[in-house]
Design an enzyme around this catalytic site. Structure first.
Site, PDB file in Angstrom:
ATOM      1  N   ARG A 162      39.001 -16.617  91.818  1.00  0.00           N
ATOM      2  CA  ARG A 162      39.128 -15.734  90.636  1.00  0.00           C
ATOM      3  C   ARG A 162      39.094 -14.266  91.048  1.00  0.00           C
ATOM      4  NH1 ARG A 162      40.126 -20.141  89.097  1.00  0.00           N
ATOM      5  NH2 ARG A 162      39.553 -21.136  87.141  1.00  0.00           N
ATOM      6  N   SER A 238      37.343 -20.035  80.353  1.00  0.00           N
ATOM      7  CA  SER A 238      35.983 -19.917  80.911  1.00  0.00           C
ATOM      8  C   SER A 238      35.515 -18.485  80.731  1.00  0.00           C
ATOM      9  CB  SER A 238      35.978 -20.230  82.407  1.00  0.00           C
ATOM     10  OG  SER A 238      36.400 -21.547  82.646  1.00  0.00           O
ATOM     11  N   GLU A 333      34.201 -13.711  83.463  1.00  0.00           N
ATOM     12  CA  GLU A 333      35.525 -13.819  84.096  1.00  0.00           C
ATOM     13  C   GLU A 333      36.544 -12.888  83.439  1.00  0.00           C
ATOM     14  OE1 GLU A 333      37.619 -17.754  85.026  1.00  0.00           O
ATOM     15  OE2 GLU A 333      38.963 -16.775  83.607  1.00  0.00           O
TER      16      GLU A 333
HETATM   17  P1  FAD Z   1      45.945 -10.736  80.173  1.00  0.00           P
HETATM   18  O1  FAD Z   1      44.777 -11.278  79.467  1.00  0.00           O
HETATM   19  O2  FAD Z   1      46.980 -10.023  79.385  1.00  0.00           O
HETATM   20  O3  FAD Z   1      45.428  -9.782  81.346  1.00  0.00           O
HETATM   21  C1  FAD Z   1      44.378 -10.183  82.200  1.00  0.00           C
HETATM   22  C2  FAD Z   1      44.102  -9.056  83.202  1.00  0.00           C
HETATM   23  O4  FAD Z   1      45.235  -8.879  84.037  1.00  0.00           O
HETATM   24  C3  FAD Z   1      43.872  -7.709  82.528  1.00  0.00           C
HETATM   25  O5  FAD Z   1      42.972  -6.974  83.318  1.00  0.00           O
HETATM   26  C4  FAD Z   1      45.231  -7.066  82.557  1.00  0.00           C
HETATM   27  O6  FAD Z   1      45.207  -5.658  82.507  1.00  0.00           O
HETATM   28  C5  FAD Z   1      45.776  -7.560  83.876  1.00  0.00           C
HETATM   29  N1  FAD Z   1      47.236  -7.684  83.870  1.00  0.00           N
HETATM   30  C6  FAD Z   1      47.979  -8.469  83.071  1.00  0.00           C
HETATM   31  N2  FAD Z   1      49.283  -8.370  83.384  1.00  0.00           N
HETATM   32  C7  FAD Z   1      49.356  -7.483  84.402  1.00  0.00           C
HETATM   33  C8  FAD Z   1      50.423  -6.958  85.169  1.00  0.00           C
HETATM   34  N3  FAD Z   1      51.690  -7.318  84.955  1.00  0.00           N
HETATM   35  N4  FAD Z   1      50.130  -6.051  86.132  1.00  0.00           N
HETATM   36  C9  FAD Z   1      48.857  -5.658  86.363  1.00  0.00           C
HETATM   37  N5  FAD Z   1      47.803  -6.126  85.673  1.00  0.00           N
HETATM   38  C10 FAD Z   1      48.059  -7.039  84.714  1.00  0.00           C
HETATM   39  N6  FAD Z   1      42.505 -19.010  84.155  1.00  0.00           N
HETATM   40  C11 FAD Z   1      42.498 -19.735  85.283  1.00  0.00           C
HETATM   41  O7  FAD Z   1      42.532 -19.173  86.387  1.00  0.00           O
HETATM   42  N7  FAD Z   1      42.438 -21.100  85.252  1.00  0.00           N
HETATM   43  C12 FAD Z   1      42.388 -21.792  84.099  1.00  0.00           C
HETATM   44  O8  FAD Z   1      42.345 -23.003  84.114  1.00  0.00           O
HETATM   45  C13 FAD Z   1      42.417 -21.065  82.881  1.00  0.00           C
HETATM   46  N8  FAD Z   1      42.360 -21.706  81.697  1.00  0.00           N
HETATM   47  C14 FAD Z   1      42.355 -21.003  80.537  1.00  0.00           C
HETATM   48  C15 FAD Z   1      42.312 -21.698  79.331  1.00  0.00           C
HETATM   49  C16 FAD Z   1      42.312 -21.009  78.120  1.00  0.00           C
HETATM   50  C17 FAD Z   1      42.276 -21.790  76.840  1.00  0.00           C
HETATM   51  C18 FAD Z   1      42.379 -19.588  78.117  1.00  0.00           C
HETATM   52  C19 FAD Z   1      42.431 -18.846  76.816  1.00  0.00           C
HETATM   53  C20 FAD Z   1      42.413 -18.884  79.323  1.00  0.00           C
HETATM   54  C21 FAD Z   1      42.394 -19.585  80.543  1.00  0.00           C
HETATM   55  N9  FAD Z   1      42.437 -18.923  81.793  1.00  0.00           N
HETATM   56  C22 FAD Z   1      42.458 -19.643  82.949  1.00  0.00           C
HETATM   57  C23 FAD Z   1      42.446 -17.452  81.859  1.00  0.00           C
HETATM   58  C24 FAD Z   1      43.856 -16.828  81.699  1.00  0.00           C
HETATM   59  O9  FAD Z   1      44.754 -17.727  81.129  1.00  0.00           O
HETATM   60  C25 FAD Z   1      44.430 -16.363  83.030  1.00  0.00           C
HETATM   61  O10 FAD Z   1      43.576 -15.401  83.605  1.00  0.00           O
HETATM   62  C26 FAD Z   1      45.822 -15.753  82.883  1.00  0.00           C
HETATM   63  O11 FAD Z   1      46.375 -15.467  84.137  1.00  0.00           O
HETATM   64  C27 FAD Z   1      45.814 -14.486  82.031  1.00  0.00           C
HETATM   65  O12 FAD Z   1      47.157 -14.150  81.727  1.00  0.00           O
HETATM   66  P2  FAD Z   1      47.500 -13.123  80.582  1.00  0.00           P
HETATM   67  O13 FAD Z   1      48.942 -12.819  80.681  1.00  0.00           O
HETATM   68  O14 FAD Z   1      47.026 -13.625  79.280  1.00  0.00           O
HETATM   69  O15 FAD Z   1      46.640 -11.876  81.043  1.00  0.00           O
HETATM   70  N1  EPU Z   2      30.145 -29.515  82.476  1.00  0.00           N
HETATM   71  C1  EPU Z   2      29.094 -29.909  81.692  1.00  0.00           C
HETATM   72  N2  EPU Z   2      29.010 -29.420  80.419  1.00  0.00           N
HETATM   73  C2  EPU Z   2      29.901 -28.533  79.929  1.00  0.00           C
HETATM   74  C3  EPU Z   2      30.976 -28.108  80.734  1.00  0.00           C
HETATM   75  C4  EPU Z   2      31.073 -28.616  82.030  1.00  0.00           C
HETATM   76  O1  EPU Z   2      28.247 -30.698  82.115  1.00  0.00           O
HETATM   77  O2  EPU Z   2      29.743 -28.130  78.774  1.00  0.00           O
HETATM   78  C5  EPU Z   2      30.292 -30.115  83.810  1.00  0.00           C
HETATM   79  C6  EPU Z   2      31.473 -31.096  83.823  1.00  0.00           C
HETATM   80  O3  EPU Z   2      31.087 -32.360  83.394  1.00  0.00           O
HETATM   81  C7  EPU Z   2      31.896 -31.084  85.269  1.00  0.00           C
HETATM   82  C8  EPU Z   2      31.572 -29.651  85.715  1.00  0.00           C
HETATM   83  O4  EPU Z   2      30.645 -29.129  84.763  1.00  0.00           O
HETATM   84  O5  EPU Z   2      31.114 -31.969  86.011  1.00  0.00           O
HETATM   85  C9  EPU Z   2      32.814 -28.767  85.796  1.00  0.00           C
HETATM   86  O6  EPU Z   2      33.486 -28.736  84.539  1.00  0.00           O
HETATM   87  P1  EPU Z   2      35.072 -28.635  84.413  1.00  0.00           P
HETATM   88  O7  EPU Z   2      35.730 -29.659  85.268  1.00  0.00           O
HETATM   89  O8  EPU Z   2      35.418 -28.601  82.980  1.00  0.00           O
HETATM   90  O9  EPU Z   2      35.423 -27.250  85.092  1.00  0.00           O
HETATM   91  P2  EPU Z   2      34.720 -25.822  85.048  1.00  0.00           P
HETATM   92  O10 EPU Z   2      34.061 -25.580  86.366  1.00  0.00           O
HETATM   93  O11 EPU Z   2      33.893 -25.671  83.826  1.00  0.00           O
HETATM   94  C10 EPU Z   2      36.749 -24.588  86.107  1.00  0.00           C
HETATM   95  C11 EPU Z   2      37.537 -23.348  85.829  1.00  0.00           C
HETATM   96  C12 EPU Z   2      38.569 -23.609  84.747  1.00  0.00           C
HETATM   97  C13 EPU Z   2      39.507 -24.694  85.229  1.00  0.00           C
HETATM   98  C14 EPU Z   2      38.690 -25.954  85.519  1.00  0.00           C
HETATM   99  C15 EPU Z   2      39.536 -27.017  86.162  1.00  0.00           C
HETATM  100  C16 EPU Z   2      36.146 -21.457  86.379  1.00  0.00           C
HETATM  101  C17 EPU Z   2      35.305 -20.336  85.873  1.00  0.00           C
HETATM  102  N3  EPU Z   2      36.655 -22.262  85.456  1.00  0.00           N
HETATM  103  O12 EPU Z   2      35.997 -24.882  84.925  1.00  0.00           O
HETATM  104  O13 EPU Z   2      39.316 -22.412  84.556  1.00  0.00           O
HETATM  105  O14 EPU Z   2      40.500 -24.968  84.270  1.00  0.00           O
HETATM  106  O15 EPU Z   2      37.634 -25.642  86.456  1.00  0.00           O
HETATM  107  O16 EPU Z   2      39.811 -26.659  87.464  1.00  0.00           O
HETATM  108  O17 EPU Z   2      36.344 -21.580  87.578  1.00  0.00           O
HETATM  109  C18 EPU Z   2      39.341 -20.366  83.345  1.00  0.00           C
HETATM  110  O18 EPU Z   2      39.223 -19.793  84.434  1.00  0.00           O
HETATM  111  O19 EPU Z   2      39.462 -19.738  82.264  1.00  0.00           O
HETATM  112  C19 EPU Z   2      39.339 -21.826  83.307  1.00  0.00           C
HETATM  113  C20 EPU Z   2      39.422 -22.525  82.179  1.00  0.00           C
END
Ligand code: FAD
Ligand code: EPU
Length: 338
Positions: A162, A238, A333
């Site tokens: 991240r 997250s 995050e």
């Molecule tokens: P924004 O929210 O618009 O921007 C995020 C940051 O990047 C800001 O600081 C912004 O200024 C900067 N930025 C955006 N575009 C540019 C650009 N072109 N140039 C320079 N800076 C820029 N993230 C994960 O890593 N793994 C996950 O599994 C994951 N799951 C998610 C699930 C949900 C339901 C949600 C809501 C979010 C999740 N995220 C996850 C976080 C998010 O989706 C990612 O960080 C994604 O890359 C953000 O994209 P965005 O276009 O919405 O960025």
């Molecule tokens: N868990 C619990 N209770 C909860 C949530 C999680 O016990 O309420 C336990 C789960 O059972 C599991 C462990 O925690 O054993 C990890 O949970 P999960 O697999 O859901 O993943 P996470 O660590 O919570 C991370 C990323 C996610 C990404 C998933 C899958 C971060 C901060 N988050 O979540 O990314 O989608 O793994 O790889 O690293 C994001 O960055 O926004 C994001 C959604």
């Protein structure tokens, strides 16, 4: 082209109401240069905005929001790999689907991550055992101060969990305009993540015959089962990073909580923050307009469309409780603006 006093609620997935003093939607490099010139003249701070899925608006933004809306996706064969170049404004999940629907592997574990391609390198998006850096080749970005276009190699992006150079030394200095990925010809499914393993077991899927589309479908199913759809329940994914702690603290916690979820990284341990928050009793709790998702305690939700202070207040309370209970620091995050 540049609007004033724009409502940002439709532009952030936490659905926080806040206003931007200035807002530019840019589709071309020329429009981006013009917008940056405008900001330079007025000494305005800049917020590059993609899908708004990883930001928390703590108040009105006094500067210029640059909403990257430049499309463009090219997928071509290059030697023994497939090269993908995408405009920053392209939707990430659409790109993943475009690859798996062509039978191309490499991005399937990153299916359904919200947002746009330009933001993907900022925190080196990752999920289910794969990160952007695994296929990342290079990116182009405009230097905010000079308007010059720079190219960054993977090494220059300094990707971490991240993390990237754009959250560190180069913070706020560049606007990413395009990203190039390379997908290797030889593909091996990555299905070792526990939640994926469990899904395949439950569905009685034979992992040997998997295709990239099959893995993407599994990832989509697992994600849909626990992560809230921001279109229905506003959230930013997250809310905290999974904290990495030293060996001593890990062993202490593991002894006190034998079912603690943690992964070894080098000589340290990454703890599942969702587990810590869940075990501390926060999962499903509602506090005014905001709350903790009932199926994933790492996700803060904003069903009542509260303001940024309510979201960050809840986050602070949770972090203080986790620190008091386990001695572990949680770091948000998403980035807070302004
Ligand atoms: P924004 O929210 O618009 O921007 C995020 C940051 O990047 C800001 O600081 C912004 O200024 C900067 N930025 C955006 N575009 C540019 C650009 N072109 N140039 C320079 N800076 C820029 N993230 C994960 O890593 N793994 C996950 O599994 C994951 N799951 C998610 C699930 C949900 C339901 C949600 C809501 C979010 C999740 N995220 C996850 C976080 C998010 O989706 C990612 O960080 C994604 O890359 C953000 O994209 P965005 O276009 O919405 O960025
Ligand atoms: N868990 C619990 N209770 C909860 C949530 C999680 O016990 O309420 C336990 C789960 O059972 C599991 C462990 O925690 O054993 C990890 O949970 P999960 O697999 O859901 O993943 P996470 O660590 O919570 C991370 C990323 C996610 C990404 C998933 C899958 C971060 C901060 N988050 O979540 O990314 O989608 O793994 O790889 O690293 C994001 O960055 O926004 C994001 C959604």
């Amino acid at each position: 082209m540049i609007q004033s006093d724009v409502d940002l609620q439709p532009y952030n997935t936490l659905a926080i109401a806040a206003r931007a003093a200035h807002f530019a939607r840019v589709e071309t490099l020329e429009q981006l240069q013009e917008a940056l010139e405008f900001a330079r003249r007025k000494h305005l701070p800049i917020l590059p905005l993609g899908g708004g899925s990883n930001i928390v608006l703590t108040g009105d933004f006094p500067g210029l929001v640059v909403h990257l809306d430049n499309p463009g996706l090219s997928i071509s064969k290059q030697g023994d790999c497939t090269s993908i170049t995408a405009g920053a404004g392209e939707n990430w999940h659409r790109l993943v689907l475009a690859t798996v629907d062509r039978g191309l592997g490499g991005l399937e574990n990153l299916a359904l991550i919200p947002g746009r391609i330009g933001a993907a390198p900022i925190q080196n998006i990752g999920a289910y055992g794969v990160e952007l850096r695994d296929t990342f080749q290079s990116l182009e970005a405009v230097h905010v101060a000079t308007g010059e276009v720079h190219r960054f190699s993977a090494a220059e992006c300094e990707f971490g969990y991240r993390d990237s150079v754009f959250k560190g030394r180069a913070r706020d200095q560049y606007i990413i305009t395009s990203v190039c990925l390379h997908l290797p010809e030889e593909w091996h499914p990555r299905t070792d993540y526990p939640a994926l393993q469990q899904y395949f077991r439950e569905q009685q899927v034979d992992a040997t015959g998997l295709t990239p589309r099959g893995v993407a479908d599994a990832v989509i199913a697992v994600r849909t089962s626990k992560l809230p759809d921001p279109g229905v329940i506003p959230n930013a994914g997250s809310f905290f990073k999974n904290p990495v702690v030293d060996r001593e603290l890990y062993h202490e916690l593991k002894q006190a909580y034998p079912d603690l979820v943690a992964y070894e990284v080098g000589d340290r341990w990454k703890l599942a923050a969702g587990w810590l928050i869940d075990r501390a009793g926060w999962r499903g709790r509602r506090q005014g307009a905001v709350g903790v998702h009932e199926r994933q305690a790492l996700v803060l939700v904003n069903p009542g469309r509260g303001n940024g202070a309510e979201v960050t207040g809840l986050a602070r309370e949770i972090a203080a409780d986790i620190k008091a209970r386990y001695g572990v620091e949680l770091e948000p995050e998403p980035r807070y603006y302004p």
